[in-house]
Design a protein around this motif. Structure first.
Motif, PDB file in Angstrom:
ATOM      1  N   SER A  77       0.845  -1.202   0.000  1.00 35.96           N
ATOM      2  CA  SER A  77       0.000   0.000   0.000  1.00 35.96           C
ATOM      3  C   SER A  77       0.879   1.250   0.000  1.00 35.96           C
ATOM      4  CB  SER A  77      -0.931   0.014   1.210  1.00 35.96           C
ATOM      5  OG  SER A  77      -0.241   0.417   2.373  1.00 35.96           O
ATOM      6  N   LEU A  79      -0.157   3.999   1.508  1.00 36.67           N
ATOM      7  CA  LEU A  79      -0.785   4.842   2.524  1.00 36.67           C
ATOM      8  C   LEU A  79       0.244   5.503   3.432  1.00 36.67           C
ATOM      9  CD1 LEU A  79      -3.632   2.444   3.732  1.00 36.67           C
ATOM     10  CD2 LEU A  79      -3.800   4.304   2.068  1.00 36.67           C
ATOM     11  N   VAL A  97      -7.552  -1.550   2.389  1.00 40.53           N
ATOM     12  CA  VAL A  97      -6.384  -2.383   2.063  1.00 40.53           C
ATOM     13  C   VAL A  97      -6.848  -3.831   1.981  1.00 40.53           C
ATOM     14  CG1 VAL A  97      -4.026  -3.037   2.712  1.00 40.53           C
ATOM     15  CG2 VAL A  97      -4.882  -0.777   3.319  1.00 40.53           C
ATOM     16  N   ASN A 100      -5.342  -7.215   3.930  1.00 41.47           N
ATOM     17  CA  ASN A 100      -4.528  -6.958   5.119  1.00 41.47           C
ATOM     18  C   ASN A 100      -4.882  -7.990   6.193  1.00 41.47           C
ATOM     19  OD1 ASN A 100      -6.021  -5.671   7.591  1.00 41.47           O
ATOM     20  ND2 ASN A 100      -6.937  -4.673   5.801  1.00 41.47           N
TER      21      ASN A 100
END
Length: 127
Positions: A77, A79, A97, A100
């Motif tokens: 990711s 992020l 996500v 995850n």
């Protein structure tokens, strides 16, 4: 001139009405909500068991702590943890996500998420 004054007055009323809708954040409630997270996460560098420590989380890239084994999805990711990203993740982690490993269904109540995030700001300042 009267029309301009009336428009300005109406605009001020809407701004004031909207300002009254702002809710004060509740750090004690945020700390209480964190108890659900505490089983896996610590707010200090040390501690925590299943999940990564949250100390210094704000501004950190997701999946970037060397000492923690993240899912491939979290490592991939892009992020960066901030209020907006945490709010989206806490709402529905698998939606933000997919794949995850965090076994958390999400926190649907916006005010709960706001209180939790406010608490995390206070509790996770880098040690």
């Amino acid at each position: 001139m009267k029309s301009l004054v009336r428009q300005w007055t109406v605009a001020c009323v809407f701004v004031l009405a909207d300002a009254g809708a702002v809710r004060a954040l509740d750090l004690a409630k945020g700390e209480s909500l964190f108890e659900k997270c505490h089983a896996c996460h610590a707010v200090k560098q040390e501690g925590g068991t299943l999940g990564p420590p949250l100390a210094g989380i704000f501004g950190r890239k997701a999946g970037s702590l060397e000492q923690f084994r993240y899912s491939p999805a979290m490592r991939r990711s892009s992020l960066i943890w901030d209020d907006t990203t945490l709010d989206r993740f806490l709402t529905e982690p698998q939606a933000l996500v997919p794949g995850n490993r965090m076994p958390f269904a999400g926190m649907p109540d916006k005010s709960d998420r706001d209180d939790l995030i406010a608490y995390l700001h206070k509790a996770t300042i880098a040690q």
